[in-house]
Write an enzyme that holds these catalytic residues in place. Structure first.
Site, PDB file in Angstrom:
ATOM      1  CG  ASP A   8      -1.756   1.159   1.364  1.00 10.97           C
ATOM      2  OD1 ASP A   8      -2.417   1.820   0.482  1.00 10.97           O
ATOM      3  OD2 ASP A   8      -1.470   1.862   2.513  1.00 10.97           O
ATOM      4  CG  ASP A  10      -1.769   7.363   0.516  1.00 12.88           C
ATOM      5  OD1 ASP A  10      -0.969   8.341   0.523  1.00 12.88           O
ATOM      6  OD2 ASP A  10      -2.898   7.149  -0.175  1.00 12.88           O
ATOM      7  N   GLY A  45      -7.635   3.815   3.418  1.00 12.69           N
ATOM      8  CA  GLY A  45      -7.655   2.722   2.623  1.00 12.69           C
ATOM      9  C   GLY A  45      -8.903   2.787   1.688  1.00 12.69           C
ATOM     10  NE  ARG A  48      -9.953  12.190  -4.454  1.00 14.84           N
ATOM     11  CZ  ARG A  48      -9.423  12.635  -5.360  1.00 14.84           C
ATOM     12  NH1 ARG A  48     -10.247  13.366  -6.029  1.00 14.84           N
ATOM     13  NH2 ARG A  48      -8.449  12.071  -5.652  1.00 14.84           N
ATOM     14  CG  ASP A 169      -1.776   2.647   6.411  1.00 14.25           C
ATOM     15  OD1 ASP A 169      -2.020   2.233   5.543  1.00 14.25           O
ATOM     16  OD2 ASP A 169      -1.910   3.826   6.945  1.00 14.25           O
TER      17      ASP A 169
HETATM   18  C1  BG6 Z   1      -5.858   5.778   0.494  1.00 13.74           C
HETATM   19  C2  BG6 Z   1      -5.791   6.487   1.712  1.00 13.74           C
HETATM   20  O1  BG6 Z   1      -4.718   5.248   0.111  1.00 13.74           O
HETATM   21  O2  BG6 Z   1      -6.301   6.430  -0.690  1.00 13.74           O
HETATM   22  C3  BG6 Z   1      -7.474   7.224   2.036  1.00 13.74           C
HETATM   23  O3  BG6 Z   1      -5.448   5.579   2.652  1.00 13.74           O
HETATM   24  C4  BG6 Z   1      -7.746   7.978   0.657  1.00 13.74           C
HETATM   25  O4  BG6 Z   1      -7.078   7.806   3.183  1.00 13.74           O
HETATM   26  C5  BG6 Z   1      -7.748   7.227  -0.631  1.00 13.74           C
HETATM   27  O5  BG6 Z   1      -8.876   8.554   0.914  1.00 13.74           O
HETATM   28  C6  BG6 Z   1      -8.141   8.131  -1.931  1.00 13.74           C
HETATM   29  O6  BG6 Z   1      -7.029   8.850  -2.150  1.00 13.74           O
HETATM   30  P1  BG6 Z   1      -7.137  10.032  -3.155  1.00 13.74           P
HETATM   31  O7  BG6 Z   1      -5.737  10.643  -3.263  1.00 13.74           O
HETATM   32  O8  BG6 Z   1      -7.537   9.360  -4.366  1.00 13.74           O
HETATM   33  O9  BG6 Z   1      -8.135  10.918  -2.729  1.00 13.74           O
HETATM   34 MG    MG Z   2      -2.475   3.263   3.594  1.00 16.19          MG
END
Ligand code: BG6
Ligand code: MG
Length: 217
Positions: A8, A10, A45, A48, A169
């Site tokens: 993963d 983030d 995870g 959005r 995570d």
């Molecule tokens: C995940 C994060 O990796 O991506 C989430 O853990 C986040 O918190 C999700 O909402 C979507 O991300 P993005 O950048 O497309 O808004």
């Molecule tokens: Mg993550």
């Protein structure tokens, strides 16, 4: 036998999970909703839009699709602002070495992130060429805890799900890995990630010997 590791992004490779939290918290404040770190665990995870829906649910707020899209875009623009200030040195210690060691041992390495910003993040960290495949939020229909993202990563790596080890995570991410039939290393607290096969504090702590140990269990 484990033939591939799927990471993963983030909160596993870099602390962008914190930037997501700061941006959601700012949006929640504008809506008079108190977003605590504990509730934030549920946003990790997931996509959005799903994250926004969880926040709106906390405040009992219901909005049109158009209004929700405006709020999601607003949050994303704040997140992208944080990214612009992010330095390549913010990659968690030991992660680059771990990826290098895995590849040198003949283990394939994939990235599977629900984020639509994943490719930008890995470019900013100068690690875009370190993965055998990258699957991001633009390529999937269902976000974690659905197994789709990990199954797609395995398919693109040319390995079977049971030959994969996932690093996650988020509780939703651990559940997705298990649902995909993969082994999972949780990165964070055992209370949160207890369903994983092993929990470590930070990704860089993982060693190849640990991989062989997981194969036996
Ligand atoms: C995940 C994060 O990796 O991506 C989430 O853990 C986040 O918190 C999700 O909402 C979507 O991300 P993005 O950048 O497309 O808004
Ligand atoms: Mg993550």
């Amino acid at each position: 036998m484990i033939k591939a590791c799927i990471f993963d992004l983030d909160g596993v490779i870099v602390d962008t999970a914190h930037y997501h939290y700061l941006a959601w918290k700012r949006l929640a404040q504008e809506l008079n909703i108190d977003l605590t770190e504990e509730i934030n665990e549920r946003l990790k995870g997931v996509s959005r839009m799903h994250s926004l829906e969880i926040i709106l649910g906390l405040g009992g707020i219901s909005l049109s699709q158009h209004e929700k899209e405006n709020l999601a875009n607003k949050k994303n623009s704040w997140f992208v602002d944080y990214l612009e200030r992010m330095a390549p040195e913010e990659i968690f210690p030991g992660v680059k070495q771990l990826i290098k060691d895995l590849r040198q041992s003949g283990i394939k390495v994939g990235l599977a992130s629900s984020s639509k910003n994943a490719k930008t993040v890995i470019q900013l960290l100068h690690i875009q060429n370190e993965f055998d495949t990258v699957v991001d939020g633009t390529m999937i229909t269902h976000s974690k805890p659905h197994p789709e993202i990990f199954l797609l990563a395995a398919e693109r790596l040319g390995v079977l799900p049971q030959e994969c080890l996932v690093f996650e995570d988020a509780e939703a991410g651990v559940e997705a890995a298990i649902a995909a039939g993969m082994k999972c290393v949780g990165v964070g607290s055992p209370e949160q990630l207890g369903k994983a096969n092993k929990v470590i504090t930070t990704t860089g702590d993982f060693r190849i010997a640990g991989l062989r140990e997981l194969e036996r269990n």
